[in-house]
Design a protein around this motif. Structure first.
Motif, PDB file in Angstrom:
ATOM      1  N   ALA B 252       0.870  -1.479  -0.449  1.00 32.85           N
ATOM      2  CA  ALA B 252      -0.009  -0.199  -0.146  1.00 32.85           C
ATOM      3  C   ALA B 252       0.991   1.138   0.273  1.00 32.85           C
ATOM      4  CB  ALA B 252      -1.603  -0.015   0.698  1.00 32.85           C
ATOM      5  N   SER B 253       2.064   1.247   1.186  1.00 22.84           N
ATOM      6  CA  SER B 253       2.971   2.539   1.085  1.00 22.84           C
ATOM      7  C   SER B 253       3.610   2.457   0.013  1.00 22.84           C
ATOM      8  CB  SER B 253       3.862   2.343   2.157  1.00 22.84           C
ATOM      9  OG  SER B 253       4.681   1.144   1.442  1.00 22.84           O
ATOM     10  N   LEU B 254       4.210   1.317  -1.416  1.00 23.97           N
ATOM     11  CA  LEU B 254       4.324   1.323  -2.210  1.00 23.97           C
ATOM     12  C   LEU B 254       3.581   2.373  -3.841  1.00 23.97           C
ATOM     13  CD1 LEU B 254       6.082  -1.536  -2.857  1.00 23.97           C
ATOM     14  CD2 LEU B 254       7.280   0.492  -3.056  1.00 23.97           C
ATOM     15  N   LEU B 255       1.856   1.516  -3.418  1.00 22.98           N
ATOM     16  CA  LEU B 255       0.812   2.582  -3.559  1.00 22.98           C
ATOM     17  C   LEU B 255       1.167   4.076  -3.774  1.00 22.98           C
ATOM     18  CD1 LEU B 255      -1.887  -0.010  -4.010  1.00 22.98           C
ATOM     19  CD2 LEU B 255      -0.444   0.322  -5.954  1.00 22.98           C
ATOM     20  N   ASP B 256       0.708   4.145  -2.343  1.00 20.73           N
ATOM     21  CA  ASP B 256       1.218   5.771  -2.539  1.00 20.73           C
ATOM     22  C   ASP B 256       2.067   5.979  -2.675  1.00 20.73           C
ATOM     23  OD1 ASP B 256      -1.640   5.576  -0.559  1.00 20.73           O
ATOM     24  OD2 ASP B 256      -0.177   5.114   1.473  1.00 20.73           O
ATOM     25  N   MET B 257       3.177   5.585  -3.216  1.00 19.25           N
ATOM     26  CA  MET B 257       4.009   7.153  -3.713  1.00 19.25           C
ATOM     27  C   MET B 257       4.035   6.949  -4.662  1.00 19.25           C
ATOM     28  SD  MET B 257       8.020   5.569  -2.137  1.00 19.25           S
ATOM     29  CE  MET B 257       8.285   4.626  -3.448  1.00 19.25           C
ATOM     30  N   MET B 258       3.539   5.479  -5.683  1.00 18.85           N
ATOM     31  CA  MET B 258       3.417   5.837  -6.892  1.00 18.85           C
ATOM     32  C   MET B 258       2.128   6.622  -7.225  1.00 18.85           C
ATOM     33  SD  MET B 258       3.564   2.124  -9.077  1.00 18.85           S
ATOM     34  CE  MET B 258       2.066   2.788 -10.063  1.00 18.85           C
ATOM     35  N   SER B 260       1.407   9.401  -5.938  1.00 18.93           N
ATOM     36  CA  SER B 260       2.205  10.230  -5.335  1.00 18.93           C
ATOM     37  C   SER B 260       2.913  11.195  -6.193  1.00 18.93           C
ATOM     38  CB  SER B 260       2.659  10.989  -3.982  1.00 18.93           C
ATOM     39  OG  SER B 260       3.795  10.153  -4.147  1.00 18.93           O
ATOM     40  N   MET B 261       3.710  10.348  -6.679  1.00 17.28           N
ATOM     41  CA  MET B 261       4.249  10.718  -8.169  1.00 17.28           C
ATOM     42  C   MET B 261       3.721  10.824  -8.868  1.00 17.28           C
ATOM     43  SD  MET B 261       7.107   7.687  -7.918  1.00 17.28           S
ATOM     44  CE  MET B 261       7.276   7.353  -8.954  1.00 17.28           C
ATOM     45  N   VAL B 262       2.785   9.918  -9.166  1.00 17.68           N
ATOM     46  CA  VAL B 262       1.557  10.213 -10.778  1.00 17.68           C
ATOM     47  C   VAL B 262       1.186  11.894 -10.763  1.00 17.68           C
ATOM     48  CG1 VAL B 262      -0.603   9.693 -11.742  1.00 17.68           C
ATOM     49  CG2 VAL B 262       1.695   7.744 -11.611  1.00 17.68           C
ATOM     50  N   GLY B 263      -0.100  11.827  -9.515  1.00 17.84           N
ATOM     51  CA  GLY B 263       0.120  13.535  -9.380  1.00 17.84           C
ATOM     52  C   GLY B 263       0.748  14.021  -9.802  1.00 17.84           C
ATOM     53  N   VAL B 264       2.191  13.785  -9.655  1.00 19.49           N
ATOM     54  CA  VAL B 264       3.174  15.343  -9.282  1.00 19.49           C
ATOM     55  C   VAL B 264       3.113  15.487 -11.288  1.00 19.49           C
ATOM     56  CG1 VAL B 264       5.195  16.024  -9.800  1.00 19.49           C
ATOM     57  CG2 VAL B 264       4.534  14.999  -8.117  1.00 19.49           C
ATOM     58  N   MET B 265       3.268  13.956 -11.769  1.00 22.98           N
ATOM     59  CA  MET B 265       2.461  13.832 -12.899  1.00 22.98           C
ATOM     60  C   MET B 265       1.281  14.941 -13.482  1.00 22.98           C
ATOM     61  SD  MET B 265       4.420  10.757 -14.447  1.00 22.98           S
ATOM     62  CE  MET B 265       3.137  10.775 -16.571  1.00 22.98           C
ATOM     63  N   LYS B 266       0.670  14.399 -13.055  1.00 29.04           N
ATOM     64  CA  LYS B 266      -0.918  15.214 -13.570  1.00 29.04           C
ATOM     65  C   LYS B 266      -0.343  16.391 -13.267  1.00 29.04           C
ATOM     66  CE  LYS B 266      -5.651  14.113 -12.308  1.00 29.04           C
ATOM     67  NZ  LYS B 266      -6.074  13.196 -11.240  1.00 29.04           N
ATOM     68  N   LYS B 267      -0.156  17.202 -12.018  1.00 29.03           N
ATOM     69  CA  LYS B 267      -0.210  18.368 -12.233  1.00 29.03           C
ATOM     70  C   LYS B 267       0.197  18.832 -12.813  1.00 29.03           C
ATOM     71  CE  LYS B 267      -1.196  18.563  -6.926  1.00 29.03           C
ATOM     72  NZ  LYS B 267      -0.465  17.486  -5.327  1.00 29.03           N
TER      73      LYS B 267
END
Lengths: 237, 391
Positions: B252-258, B260-267
């Protein structure tokens, strides 16, 4: 003391053109009563347009008092002046100043729109007003489909629609041929006979003589104020 | 003047200048369309990636024990831990792996991995049984020589035959196959379908250690995975007194990390699209300024007839807002179509996200208001005399 419709007391309008001070109105005082038909006449540059703008609440004087219906208009804000123009004054312009993308009915409705009159009443009053100037059957036409004289009649209908206490006509015949000019002037006279107060601004003495009273402006001052007959004798002769 | 009147005026004014209105809107259409397509495709991609990750157990935490000294946590310790922390964990399955020579009839595999697991393994890892049953608690207690196989393994040893009830020779012992797992990932080698599960109590012995060295815990609520992980680590630390003795992996924490990374890309993508909206807004402002100077006379006439500053203001602001909202609306349609089409090309099911639609429409209308304000203010402040004089 009897209250005048228009009371101008020592009106000054001074423009600063760089170093030069231009006194467009240099201490003008006169009054006009309800029901009069007055021509304000003067050459171009005499200051007649400036005094018209002040009477029409389009502008405020630099100094002096202007009472319209007993209300001090001389020191009003932009929006208060708009209210006065909307409720008290009907303008007739030389260039008719109709909005080209609106039909006649919409054009005549405009003052009522800004007065906040509801749609049904707006339609009705505008249609009545257009009927009054003899254009009751072409409500949906666009201004450019009409002749100059007809357009000027639309602008008269627009001026009348809000039941203003003053109709202010700025060179109303300036863009018209002599025959149509005659019609428009006769119509203005008829309106005056019906009790409307009419002020005509013109440079043309022959137009001015159609009025009962003439005020002549020269270099920002009143140089004649009296009956048309006296004007004919004193000024023209 | 009523606002509805101002809307009517705005529409008729735009209608009288269709080409210009459309070209002005074009910026808004492209901007909004791009925002919607980007956000929606991104959302689709995230959903797809996250989906395949959570197949791998987004709601589980794995522990590997390296051990410290002679002290070692036992399977019972873990069962007790899970029971004591029922708010966070619902089950645990020990596991250990060993390689065996596996034979069945003519088919021989010299290096087949056999995984020893607990009876909860299927539940913890979300495996489904196609035929037969999974390993049971009784199998663990009695160290029964039974096993469950995956679909690849079944193909390998039995072809299309029903394997349940048959035996596999694992090492030097015969194991009865009691269950067949449903196919999970295309039945290919090395995939999760290439597996043999047997009771961990047997396999760990065969491996030479009395206790399994790894455990998988299923969390009650993956959203609180960090709390659960902390609980587990506290427990482990209190036993070993050193964090070197164990390793905790939290999907789950790996997923969280991904995430947030995807979130940055989205932003970043949204930022780029936002710039195009800004440019569109400036285009609208430009056209409105042109419009105001073209219509100076109209403004003068309106003012002479009694229009107040706020009336003129309203007229032009609403015109700008209508212009950009219509552009925004068209952008939404185009963004939606583009999303669906691109999604099909990429091979993902993408639908335009509602939040993207709401946001981009709001932003486009807002930009219209914002960038319409300045020209409208200029119009409202015009002096009626000067305005009437203009041609």
């Amino acid at each position: 003391m009897q209250e005048h419709l228009i009371e101008l007391q020592d009106i000054y309008k001074i423009y600063q053109m760089g170093e030069v001070e231009v006194r467009a109105n240099d201490g003008i005082s006169f009054s006009i009563d309800a029901g009069e038909m007055v021509a304000i006449v003067g050459k171009s540059g005499s200051g007649k347009s400036t005094i018209m703008n002040i009477i029409g609440a389009l502008d405020v004087p630099t100094a002096g008092k202007y009472y319209l219906n007993g209300i001090d208009v001389g020191s009003m804000s932009d929006d208060e002046l708009a209210e006065i123009r909307n409720k008290q004054i009907g303008f007739i312009f030389q260039q008719y100043n109709l909005l080209p993308k609106m039909n006649l009915l919409k054009n005549v409705e405009l003052p009522l729109l800004y007065a906040g009159v509801g749609e049904a009443e707006r339609h009705q009053r505008a249609a009545e007003s257009l009927a009054r100037v003899g254009l009751g059957d072409v409500l949906k036409k666009m201004p450019n489909q009409l002749s100059g004289g007809q357009q000027q009649r639309v602008s008269i209908a627009r001026a009348l629609v809000g039941n203003p206490s003053l109709i202010l006509a700025d060179e109303p015949t300036g863009a018209l041929d002599s025959k149509t000019s005659r019609e428009v002037l006769d119509f203005l006279k008829k309106l005056n006979a019906e009790g409307n107060t009419i002020v005509i601004i013109t440079h043309d003495n022959s137009i001015a003589l159609e009025a009962k009273r003439i005020i002549r402006i020269h270099d920002g001052r009143v140089v004649f104020d009296g009956a048309a007959d006296a004007y004919r004798k004193e000024v023209i002769a | 003047m009523k606002t509805s009147q101002a809307f009517w005026m705005a529409f008729s004014s735009l209608k009288s200048n269709r080409m210009r209105a459309f070209l002005t809107m074009l910026g808004m259409i492209i901007g909004v369309g791009a925002v919607i397509a980007m956000i929606s495709l991104m959302d689709g991609m995230i959903g797809y990636t996250m989906g395949s990750f959570s197949d791998m157990g987004a709601d589980t935490i794995s522990v590997s024990l390296m051990g410290a000294g002679s002290r070692q946590l036992t399977d019972d310790d873990f069962y007790n831990f899970v029971e004591a922390n029922g708010d966070y964990f619902s089950a645990v399955s020990p596991s250990c792996q060993a390689s065996f020579r596996v034979r069945c009839g003519e088919v021989r595999e010299s290096d087949q991995t056999v995984t020893g697991v607990g009876e909860n393994h299927a539940y913890v890892n979300g495996l489904t049984i196609e035929k037969g049953r999974f390993l049971s608690y009784a199998d663990m207690r009695s160290r029964s020589k039974v096993c469950v196989i995956g679909s690849y393994t079944r193909q390998l040893y039995f072809g299309a035959e029903d394997p349940v009830g048959k035996t596999l020779r694992i090492g030097s012992e015969d194991y009865v196959i009691v269950g067949l797992l449903a196919e999970k990932s295309d039945s290919t080698q090395w995939s999760s379908d290439d597996c043999i599960y047997a009771p961990y109590t047997l396999i760990s012995r065969a491996y030479g250690s009395a206790q399994p060295s790894s455990y998988t815990l299923k969390m009650v609520d993956p959203d609180h995975s960090s709390v659960a992980q902390q609980k587990l680590e506290d427990y482990l630390y209190s036993f070993y007194h050193t964090s070197d003795a164990y390793m905790v992996t939290n999907m789950a924490s790996l997923l969280d990390m991904m995430d947030s990374m995807v979130g940055v890309m989205k932003k970043i993508l949204v930022g780029i699209a936002g710039i195009s909206l800004l440019v569109a807004g400036i285009g609208i402002m430009n056209i409105m300024l042109v419009s105001v100077s073209e219509r100076t006379r109209e403004i003068g006439i309106r003012k002479s007839l009694g229009a107040k500053q706020k009336d003129i203001m309203k007229q032009f602001v609403i015109e700008a807002a209508v212009l950009s909202s219509i552009g925004g609306g068209m952008g939404i349609v185009i963004g939606g179509v583009a999303t669906t089409a691109l999604g099909k090309v990429i091979g993902m099911s993408c639908s335009p996200s509602l939040s993207a639609i709401v946001i981009s429409f709001g932003v486009s209308a807002g930009i219209g208001l914002l960038f319409g304000y300045m020209p409208a203010k200029r119009a409202a402040k015009l002096n009626p005399i000067d305005a009437l004089r203009s041609e």
